[in-house]
Structure formats: C-alpha cells, structure tokens
Design a protein around this motif. Structure first.
Motif, short mmCIF file in Angstrom:
data_model
loop_
_atom_site.label_atom_id
_atom_site.label_comp_id
_atom_site.label_asym_id
_atom_site.label_seq_id
_atom_site.Cartn_x
_atom_site.Cartn_y
_atom_site.Cartn_z
N GLY A 116 -4.21 -51.18 -33.02
CA GLY A 116 -4.24 -52.36 -33.48
C GLY A 116 -3.74 -52.88 -33.88
O GLY A 116 -2.07 -52.75 -34.20
N GLY A 117 -3.86 -54.60 -34.47
CA GLY A 117 -2.62 -55.28 -35.19
C GLY A 117 -2.14 -54.93 -36.41
O GLY A 117 -1.37 -55.24 -37.05
N THR A 118 -3.24 -54.23 -36.76
CA THR A 118 -2.97 -53.50 -38.18
C THR A 118 -1.75 -52.36 -38.20
O THR A 118 -0.85 -52.81 -38.89
N TRP A 149 -3.93 -62.92 -45.24
CA TRP A 149 -5.40 -62.61 -45.02
C TRP A 149 -4.87 -61.25 -46.30
O TRP A 149 -3.65 -60.68 -46.24
N ASN A 189 -5.71 -66.90 -40.86
CA ASN A 189 -6.84 -66.41 -42.09
C ASN A 189 -5.94 -66.08 -43.12
O ASN A 189 -4.92 -65.79 -43.42
N ASP A 195 2.17 -63.11 -36.51
CA ASP A 195 1.70 -62.00 -36.39
C ASP A 195 0.22 -63.13 -36.11
O ASP A 195 -0.01 -63.84 -36.27
N ALA A 236 -3.27 -63.02 -34.47
CA ALA A 236 -4.34 -61.82 -34.22
C ALA A 236 -5.12 -62.76 -33.00
O ALA A 236 -6.44 -61.89 -33.43
N TYR A 237 -4.74 -63.80 -33.30
CA TYR A 237 -5.86 -64.22 -32.15
C TYR A 237 -5.94 -65.20 -31.10
O TYR A 237 -6.01 -66.45 -31.10
N SER A 289 -2.49 -58.14 -31.64
CA SER A 289 -3.82 -57.72 -32.15
C SER A 289 -4.63 -58.30 -30.52
O SER A 289 -4.72 -58.78 -29.98
N SER A 294 -7.87 -56.86 -30.87
CA SER A 294 -9.35 -57.03 -31.00
C SER A 294 -10.11 -58.30 -30.98
O SER A 294 -11.33 -57.48 -30.68
N LYS A 295 -9.38 -59.06 -31.17
CA LYS A 295 -10.03 -60.57 -31.05
C LYS A 295 -10.83 -61.47 -29.65
O LYS A 295 -11.47 -61.58 -29.43
N ARG A 351 -8.52 -50.20 -31.03
CA ARG A 351 -7.99 -50.10 -32.22
C ARG A 351 -6.69 -50.26 -30.82
O ARG A 351 -5.95 -49.38 -30.52
N1 PMP Z 1 -3.62 -60.09 -38.88
C1 PMP Z 1 -4.55 -60.82 -38.90
C2 PMP Z 1 -3.86 -63.11 -39.56
C3 PMP Z 1 -6.21 -60.76 -39.05
O1 PMP Z 1 -6.67 -61.68 -39.80
C4 PMP Z 1 -6.68 -59.27 -38.00
C5 PMP Z 1 -7.66 -59.14 -38.22
N2 PMP Z 1 -8.82 -59.52 -39.09
C6 PMP Z 1 -5.09 -58.52 -38.26
C7 PMP Z 1 -4.12 -59.00 -38.50
C8 PMP Z 1 -5.62 -56.91 -37.38
O2 PMP Z 1 -6.32 -57.34 -36.49
P1 PMP Z 1 -6.77 -55.26 -36.30
O3 PMP Z 1 -6.10 -54.17 -36.56
O4 PMP Z 1 -8.29 -55.82 -36.84
O5 PMP Z 1 -6.20 -55.50 -34.55
#
Ligand code: PMP
Length: 397
Positions: free
Chosen positions: A103-105, A131, A184, A212, A214-215, A244, A246-247, A255
């Motif tokens: 994931g991005g995290t 965030w 975010n 970062d 993520a979107y 990321s 994820s979105k 992940r």
């Molecule tokens: N960075 C930002 C700004 C986010 O909003 C998010 C998800 N909420 C993430 C990173 C991490 O995303 P994930 O780990 O779900 O890929």
C-alpha cells in the motif's frame, strides 16, 4: 516486561464512527467518514479491468515463490512511468529506482526508514493539516515532524504565501512532504503555477521533496494530477515518491503501492536503492505480489489500460459531480453561507466547515456521520441522499 503497565491508545476515530454508523437504524443515515470510493448504491465495487486482470493472473501464474524485496520489476517500471511519464528526463536518465510496497502506507514507512538512514537528524515538514497517519508514521521511524501552513479554514483558501515563507527556512538536510493531488483532508490542491514555485524553491533550497500520491486520477486526470510530481522531479537532484493503488485501482485490501527514489545520477540512484532494499528487508522482507500483478497486467495491456482509464473517469466524474450537486442543493435551499469552495476542491475530501458541536448535532439529530474536524468523504454523497444531507446541514448551521 509487563503488558499490564500499558495505558490504552485512543481508538481510530474513523473506525469508531463506522461502528456507530453500522449500529444506527435511521433509514436515511449517511456515512461521510470513511475515505473509500462508493458508487451511487453505496458500494465500493471491484473494477471490471481488475476482475479481468485477476482472472488472467489465475490462469497464467506459475509459482508463489518469494518475489524478492523489490517486488515485481514490471509493476515497478509501469507505476513509475504512470507517475513521471515514460519520456520524463528522470526515467530517460535512469535516475529512478522503485520498490513495490504494501500500500501507500507501506511506501511511506519505507520512505521514513530510508530518510532516517540518510540523515538521522532529519526533520520532515508536513502540511497543516495533513493525513492523520503521516505524523505517527514518521514519528514511529524516529523522525521529527514539523508543520508548514497550508489550509486557511476561515477563508477556504491555501495559505500559499505563508507556506512559501516557511519552506524558505527549511534546511537542505530536511524533507518536505507534499500531497501530489486531492489533498487529504482539505481537498485544496496547489495550482500548476504554485507547483512551479515549489519546484524552484525545492531546487534553490535543496531540501528533499517527498511527494505522497494516493489519488492519481481522482482529481482532474492521470496526467493532470501528476503535474506537481513531474515538475518537481524535473528540477531537483533527489526526491522520493510514494504511490498508492488503493483508490485509483480500487485495490484497497490487496495492499499495493510503490516507493520511488530519484538520485542525482544513475550511480547515486543505485547506492540509494541498495539502502532502500536494506530498509525493506528490515521491515517486511518482501511485498505482497497479487495487487502488483493486477496493476501490471492492466497497465501492460493497451485494452485493459483503456478500460481502467474509463472506469477511473467514472469514479472521478462522480466525485466531482457530487461536489457540485451538494453546493447546488445548499444554494437551492436558500442557505446563505457560501459553500462553493466544495465544488472547486478536489478528490475524496473537504472540510464542510462546521464546528464540533454542529458535527455532533448533525449526527444525533440526522444520523449524518463525519469526523469532528467536519472532514467529509465526498463519495458518501449521492443523488438519493443529497437533498436530505443539504437539509440536515442547513438545520445545524
Ligand atoms: N496517503 C494519503 C494522503 C492517503 O489519504 C492514504 C489513504 N488514506 C494513503 C497515503 C495510504 O493509502 P494506502 O495505504 O491505503 O494505499
């Protein structure tokens, strides 16, 4: 060691909110808390391109043997090209090194440990607000977190002059975290002209940008949303990018994300990469492979990539449409306060701008759920509930 000496950590406010929402029997309840994309029916669907890619992988995958700390080389290349573009100078000069991450995290945590190794005294500057997870994540890696001014809650604008003035003072040994797009929690993004200024400042002051993303694709489009990443990368010697999937691929629970580092030349990038791989081995050894396999199958096929871009456009247009719809509905109800900022902001979130008492009231009286800061998740709005929502907002104002 005695675990009973521990005091409990506060629960994640969004998870608590989700539980309360689930237990609420109100027929018109609305969840504006959790930051996942939802369609008009309130579902978070699996994209058709993902289903197709997943089926292809099931049919063709031959082994589950370890993938190695870098993850999939094809995914790494494709995700870096999606961010920077294949023809960007940092790609052509072979200055980018990428690892697949959980994931991005995971990408941010890898970046944090990498920064700690490059400079144990490093300070990371994050936007005020940012965030919620950024601060804890960097502090967990032993990095000092400081903030630069960003969102002006009173005027619903960017504190850009104050942001610049603050970043002017940042040491060349420090890192500045920037949101690539769809900020975010504020939804307030830098304009292209402002990105140009930030890129020049980063180059003049030699601080390291950590972007970062993520979107990507949720704001204005895949390429449009990467303007900042590409502009900054073109001007600085070193940079870190955390992506990321994820979105934009709807792969939340798989992940999958990526951490890319740019070195001043190919040799510097190789050395930095060896440190990055060491960091990965010390955290989780190797990333999961399934999400990366899906993304590389999509991005590696012209047909599936086009299908993905089309499905991404549907999600983006729905979010932007929801923004406009809420503003129009509030206006139609005769609400005096100007909410037009919601329509011009980008991505999953905006601050509605009501106070914590009003947040509590809209929840108890109308079963509309949002976090205390009044950050709302735009995907929770829809044609079916916008009238109810606007009336509830008007009521608590
Ligand atoms: N960075 C930002 C700004 C986010 O909003 C998010 C998800 N909420 C993430 C990173 C991490 O995303 P994930 O780990 O779900 O890929």
């Amino acid at each position: 060691m005695k675990f009973d000496s521990l005091s409990p950590m506060p629960a994640d406010p969004i998870l608590g909110l989700m539980t309360q929402y689930r237990l609420d029997n109100h027929p018109h309840k609305i969840d504006l808390g959790v930051g996942v994309y939802k369609d008009e029916a309130g579902h978070t669907p699996i994209l058709a391109c993902v289903k197709a890619a997943e089926q292809h992988r099931i049919d063709t995958e031959e082994t589950k043997v370890y993938i190695g700390p870098t993850g999939s080389a094809d995914f790494n290349q494709l995700i870096a090209e999606l961010a920077f573009s294949a023809s960007h100078q940092v790609i052509e000069q072979n200055r980018v090194r990428t690892v697949s991450t959980p994931g991005g995290t995971g990408a941010l945590r890898v970046a944090a440990d990498f920064i700690k190794r490059v400079n144990p005294q490093a300070v990371i500057w994050v936007s005020d607000p940012t965030w919620a997870n950024h601060t804890g994540l960097f502090e967990a890696a032993g990095i000092t977190v400081k903030t630069y001014p960003y969102y002006d809650h009173d005027n619903k604008t960017l504190k850009f002059d104050e942001m610049l003035a603050c970043l002017e003072q940042v040491s060349s040994d420090d890192v500045v975290l920037l949101h690539a797009c769809c900020h975010n929690p504020s939804g307030m993004d830098l304009t292209n002209a402002q990105w140009d200024q930030i890129a020049t400042l980063a180059s003049d002051k030699s601080f390291t940008p950590l972007i970062d993303m993520a979107y990507q694709g949720f704001g204005d489009g895949v390429d449009e949303d990467a303007y900042g990443v590409r502009t900054v990368a073109a001007q600085v010697e070193s940079m870190i990018l955390c992506s990321s999937c994820s979105k934009n691929f709807g792969l939340y629970r798989e992940r999958i994300g990526a951490c890319s580092i740019i070195g001043k030349d190919s040799q510097a990038a190789d050395i930095a990469f060896s440190v990055l791989l060491y960091v990965v081995r010390c955290i989780y050894s190797m990333p999961p492979a399934h999400g990366a396999a899906i993304v590389e199958t999509i991005l590696g096929s012209q047909e599936l990539k086009q299908q993905w871009l089309d499905e991404l456009a549907v999600m983006r247009n729905r979010i932007n449409g929801n923004r406009a719809m809420l503003v129009d509905q509030l206006k139609a109800l005769g609400v005096q306060r100007d909410f037009s900022f919601i329509a011009s902001q980008k991505g999953m979130f905006s601050f509605l701008g009501i106070n914590p008492q009003q947040v509590a009231e809209i929840q108890t009286k109308h079963s509309v759920y949002m976090v205390d800061s009044s950050r709302i998740s735009i995907a929770g709005i829809g044609e079916a509930n916008v009238d109810y929502l606007a009336k509830a907002i008007a009521d608590v104002l």
